[in-house]
Design a protein around this motif. Structure first.
Motif, short mmCIF file in Angstrom:
data_model
loop_
_atom_site.label_atom_id
_atom_site.label_comp_id
_atom_site.label_asym_id
_atom_site.label_seq_id
_atom_site.Cartn_x
_atom_site.Cartn_y
_atom_site.Cartn_z
N VAL A 36 40.65 39.31 6.84
CA VAL A 36 40.19 37.94 7.03
C VAL A 36 38.67 37.96 7.13
N ASP A 37 38.02 37.25 6.23
CA ASP A 37 36.56 37.19 6.23
C ASP A 37 36.13 35.93 6.97
N THR A 38 35.59 36.10 8.16
CA THR A 38 35.17 34.95 8.97
C THR A 38 33.66 34.74 8.96
N ASP A 39 32.95 35.50 8.13
CA ASP A 39 31.48 35.41 8.07
C ASP A 39 31.07 34.47 6.94
N PRO A 40 30.29 33.42 7.23
CA PRO A 40 29.86 32.49 6.17
C PRO A 40 29.14 33.18 5.02
N HIS A 41 28.53 34.34 5.27
CA HIS A 41 27.87 35.07 4.18
C HIS A 41 28.89 35.63 3.18
N GLY A 42 30.13 35.82 3.63
CA GLY A 42 31.20 36.22 2.72
C GLY A 42 31.04 37.59 2.09
N SER A 43 30.46 38.54 2.82
CA SER A 43 30.24 39.87 2.25
C SER A 43 31.54 40.55 1.85
N LEU A 44 32.56 40.43 2.70
CA LEU A 44 33.85 41.05 2.39
C LEU A 44 34.50 40.37 1.18
N ASP A 51 33.96 35.24 -6.12
CA ASP A 51 32.77 34.42 -6.02
C ASP A 51 33.06 33.30 -5.03
N SER A 52 32.34 33.29 -3.91
CA SER A 52 32.63 32.30 -2.86
C SER A 52 32.44 30.86 -3.33
N ASP A 53 31.67 30.66 -4.40
CA ASP A 53 31.48 29.30 -4.93
C ASP A 53 32.58 28.91 -5.90
N ASP A 54 33.48 29.84 -6.19
CA ASP A 54 34.53 29.56 -7.18
C ASP A 54 35.91 29.93 -6.63
N LEU A 55 36.11 29.63 -5.34
CA LEU A 55 37.36 29.98 -4.69
C LEU A 55 38.35 28.82 -4.77
N PRO A 56 39.63 29.10 -4.97
CA PRO A 56 40.63 28.03 -4.94
C PRO A 56 40.83 27.48 -3.53
N CYS A 57 40.52 28.30 -2.51
CA CYS A 57 40.66 27.89 -1.12
C CYS A 57 39.91 28.90 -0.27
N LEU A 85 47.04 44.78 -0.47
CA LEU A 85 45.75 44.60 0.20
C LEU A 85 45.24 43.21 -0.15
N ASP A 86 45.38 42.27 0.80
CA ASP A 86 45.08 40.86 0.55
C ASP A 86 43.94 40.38 1.44
N ILE A 87 43.44 39.17 1.13
CA ILE A 87 42.33 38.63 1.91
C ILE A 87 42.44 37.11 2.03
N ILE A 88 42.07 36.61 3.21
CA ILE A 88 41.76 35.18 3.37
C ILE A 88 40.23 35.11 3.28
N PRO A 89 39.70 34.51 2.22
CA PRO A 89 38.26 34.59 1.95
C PRO A 89 37.42 33.62 2.77
N ALA A 90 36.12 33.90 2.76
CA ALA A 90 35.15 33.05 3.46
C ALA A 90 34.36 32.22 2.45
N HIS A 91 33.78 31.16 2.96
CA HIS A 91 32.86 30.34 2.17
C HIS A 91 31.70 29.95 3.08
N MET A 92 30.55 29.68 2.49
CA MET A 92 29.36 29.35 3.28
C MET A 92 29.57 28.12 4.16
N SER A 93 30.54 27.28 3.82
CA SER A 93 30.82 26.08 4.62
C SER A 93 31.27 26.44 6.03
N LEU A 94 31.71 27.69 6.25
CA LEU A 94 32.08 28.12 7.60
C LEU A 94 30.92 27.99 8.57
N ALA A 95 29.70 28.03 8.05
CA ALA A 95 28.52 27.91 8.90
C ALA A 95 28.44 26.54 9.56
#
Length: 255
Positions: A36-44, A51-57, A85-95
């Motif tokens: 789970v990526d909880t960082d708005p920078h979305g490094s993981l 691409d955090s700008d092209d995520l379905p969710c 190996l799965d992920i719940i992704p982050a987006h800059m909007s988390l900030a």
């Protein structure tokens, strides 16, 4: 389901490297792993090729769900190129989450409830935390049974660790179930006095919480990130991966 948060209120100490390396090693041990990526920078998220700008969710939309259950949470889980190996992704909007929704009742437990809905799907959950104390870190800590704190073996990182430990003390007062802490010395360079002294200070100050070994500086971590793969898949015999294997063995004994 085991939930580990990888957290520190100082950036650049190896949180994302620790997350992806442990996740890869667990996957190679036939464990089902959710990151789970909880960082708005979305490094993981970026590491795994999204691409955090092209995520379905993303995690931001998950926090706005009116109802949390397996059916509503599952669409937020994205697959990596590695089965299991799965992920719940982050987006800059988390900030903006603290400002937009930080005062809403129950906001500190959203992630815990979401992971509970997926408890039959995974053996391990690894949460990569942002370097600031806010809604996301509070959620990560509340959802976890163990907190892994990577600490770069240099003086300023020790000061960051002091702040992190104070945060955990405050959080513990408000968390009904106890969580444990493991401090992980990272970026260790035995050739420098700074690394040697910091490692000694860590062991003397946090003797019962610090892992006895250390993760060395290793350029193979950077090589793995360029290939968008966990280091253990790219350089399984590197000294950095060997250190994380030793760490994982230690953590599994504690579990």
């Amino acid at each position: 389901m085991v939930v580990w948060s990888i957290a520190n209120q100082k950036g650049g100490v190896g949180k994302t490297t620790t997350t992806i390396t442990l996740a890869g090693l667990l996957n190679q041990r036939s464990k089902r792993v959710l990151m789970v990526d909880t960082d708005p920078h979305g490094s993981l998220t970026t590491y795994l090729g999204y691409d955090s700008d092209d995520l379905p969710c993303s995690l931001f939309e998950l926090f706005q769900l009116p109802t949390i259950n397996k059916a509503t949470v599952s669409p937020f889980v994205l697959k990596s190129d590695i089965p299991g190996l799965d992920i719940i992704p982050a987006h800059m909007s988390l900030a903006t989450l603290d400002r937009v929704m930080g005062n809403r009742s129950g906001m500190g437990l959203v992630l815990k409830r979401a992971l509970a809905a997926l408890k039959d799907e995974y053996d391990y959950v690894l949460i990569d935390c942002p370097p600031i104390l806010g809604v996301m870190m509070v959620n990560a800590l509340a959802a976890s049974t163990r907190i892994l704190i990577p600490v770069q073996t240099e003086f300023l990182a020790m000061k960051g660790l002091e702040r992190m430990m104070r945060t955990l003390t405050i959080m513990q007062r408000n968390k009904p179930s106890r969580f444990d802490v493991t401090i992980i010395p990272t970026m260790y360079d035995k050739r420098t006095n700074a690394s040697l002294q910091t490692l000694m200070d860590l062991k003397s100050t946090y003797s019962d919480q610090v892992w006895a070994s250390a993760v060395p500086i290793d350029t193979k971590f950077r090589d793995a990130s360029l290939k968008r793969m966990p280091p253990s898949f790219v350089s399984p015999n590197s000294r950095g991966v060997f250190a994380y294997k030793t760490l994982l063995n230690y953590l599994e004994r504690l579990a």
